[in-house]
Design an enzyme around this catalytic site. Structure first.
Site, PDB file in Angstrom:
ATOM      1  N   CYS A  86       0.822  -1.217   0.000  1.00 10.11           N
ATOM      2  CA  CYS A  86       0.000   0.000   0.000  1.00 10.11           C
ATOM      3  C   CYS A  86       0.852   1.263   0.000  1.00 10.11           C
ATOM      4  CB  CYS A  86      -0.926   0.004   1.209  1.00 10.11           C
ATOM      5  SG  CYS A  86      -1.765  -1.569   1.493  1.00 10.11           S
ATOM      6  N   HIS A 335      -8.988   3.624  -1.643  1.00  8.72           N
ATOM      7  CA  HIS A 335      -7.649   3.059  -1.451  1.00  8.72           C
ATOM      8  C   HIS A 335      -7.253   2.144  -2.613  1.00  8.72           C
ATOM      9  CE1 HIS A 335      -4.093   1.523   0.294  1.00  8.72           C
ATOM     10  NE2 HIS A 335      -4.592   0.552   1.030  1.00  8.72           N
TER      11      HIS A 335
END
Length: 392
Positions: A86, A335
């Site tokens: 991420c 995200h």
């Protein structure tokens, strides 16, 4: 080393886009970035490209960087892919800054992209799980919501943090995201809504978790030698810090801190020559609401164990002491793994350029971004600033 500056930044909307590909989303982000440069900018000026992506679902795992740069007319430009889960494009921004500061390049494009919405929920869990410790977390059946639930439980046990305080993070970020036209979950929610949501991994419920998203984001970083060609209101990259740690949560000494974040923040503050009290606003990694509370403490916005009270007193509201996630954060904005870190920089660029629309802060000087890979196996922090007295 030379100074590095941001001259442009842009993103696609985040969400589920079945008619788009990772290439077309990147094209939107790239063209928006070029258009955001104050003066005329020719993409032929780009010396290098650094891009982050995880390759969720196994798409174009090899040479995914050149696959998108060719699509936007940058064929032949040196392109490198960064994979740090991420935090992939947060580290891509860091590498771009390093290239500029070292003198190897004057103009570098950094960014990231991801498509996540076209897989089944089971496949999504599998591909997100590859960023945890594979043998003893993913293959043992632990999901990322389960990992962060353990962190939340430990913080609640050690410091008395409440589920309501976790929910207040969601309420704040949804309120901000409702003002962001690029946000995936662009609606407000009440505290009652956030408290009543179905449980995902106790104590975390649906409103304590960010969505999976499609999207792309880009940032243009240039050297002090050429910045005046592109803008009269430069935004300086004043601090950069990074850290890494054991990939599995169970391998670490603590469940209530992310040491990689602490290390990254300390390095960024040291390079910038400032402390946390000098930061005007921040975009932090809130994949789960407990992650935002941990960030308050790891970035030293409040004392250890006091993040629950910090959100409760309104300190991180858009009109608070230090606004956090004015974009809506991962929780509301979305995200798309590979694009997240660069997308945080896009929000800082907009705020410092006075282009954040309804969520614009009043003449902020310094903004911070905080991007975490997995449950803390990697973290990167950037600090950006404009000259005091300059109202863009």
């Amino acid at each position: 080393m030379r100074d590095a500056y941001i001259i442009g930044a842009g993103q696609s909307s985040y969400g589920a886009f079945p008619s788009e590909s990772y290439r077309s989303l990147f094209q939107i982000a790239f063209e928006t970035t070029v258009d955001s440069v104050e003066n005329e900018f020719d993409p032929k000026d780009i010396d290098e490209v650094v891009l982050g992506t995880l390759g969720v679902g196994g798409r174009q795992l090899g040479l995914s960087g050149p696959a998108v740069t060719e699509y936007v007319g940058l064929n032949g430009t040196p392109t490198n892919r960064v994979e740090n889960a991420c935090a992939a494009s947060g580290f891509a921004v860091r590498q771009a800054v390093q290239a500029v500061k070292s003198g190897m390049a004057d103009v570098v494009l950094a960014g990231g992209f991801e498509i996540m919405s076209d897989m089944s929920s089971n496949a999504t869990k599998y591909w997100l799980g590859v960023s945890g410790e594979t043998q003893w977390e993913r293959l043992a059946g632990t999901t990322f919501s389960g990992v962060y639930a353990q962190m939340a439980s430990a913080h609640m046990e050690q410091y008395g943090t409440t589920q309501e305080q976790l929910s207040r993070v969601a309420v704040k970020n949804h309120a901000n995201g409702a003002k962001n036209p690029h946000a995936q979950l662009d609606f407000e929610c009440t505290l009652d809504d956030a408290q009543a949501a179905p449980v995902i991994a106790d104590p975390l419920n649906l409103y304590h978790c960010c969505p999976t998203s499609d999207g792309a984001a880009c940032v243009l970083i240039v050297s002090e030698d050429v910045v005046s060609q592109y803008t009269d209101t430069p935004i300086r990259v004043s601090g950069v810090g990074a850290g890494s740690d054991k990939v599995g949560l169970f391998q670490r000494d603590t469940y209530t801190r992310i040491p990689a974040s602490e290390k990254a923040a300390e390095a960024a503050y040291k390079m910038a020559g400032i402390g946390p009290s000098d930061i005007d606003f921040a975009e932090v990694h809130d994949c789960f609401t407990i992650a935002e509370l941990l960030a308050y403490e790891d970035l030293q916005f409040c004392k250890r164990g006091e993040s629950g009270e910090f959100i409760e007193c309104g300190a991180t509201e858009i009109d608070g002491k230090i606004p956090v996630n004015t974009s809506g954060g991962l929780k509301s904005k979305g995200h798309p793994i590979g694009a997240t870190g660069a997308g945080q920089v896009v929000e800082v660029f907009k705020q410092l350029s006075n282009n954040a629309g309804e969520r614009q802060l009043e003449n902020p000087i310094r903004g911070l971004t905080h991007n975490v890979g997995g449950s803390g196996g990697a973290a990167v922090v950037h600090i950006f600033e404009k000259k005091k007295g300059v109202k863009t």
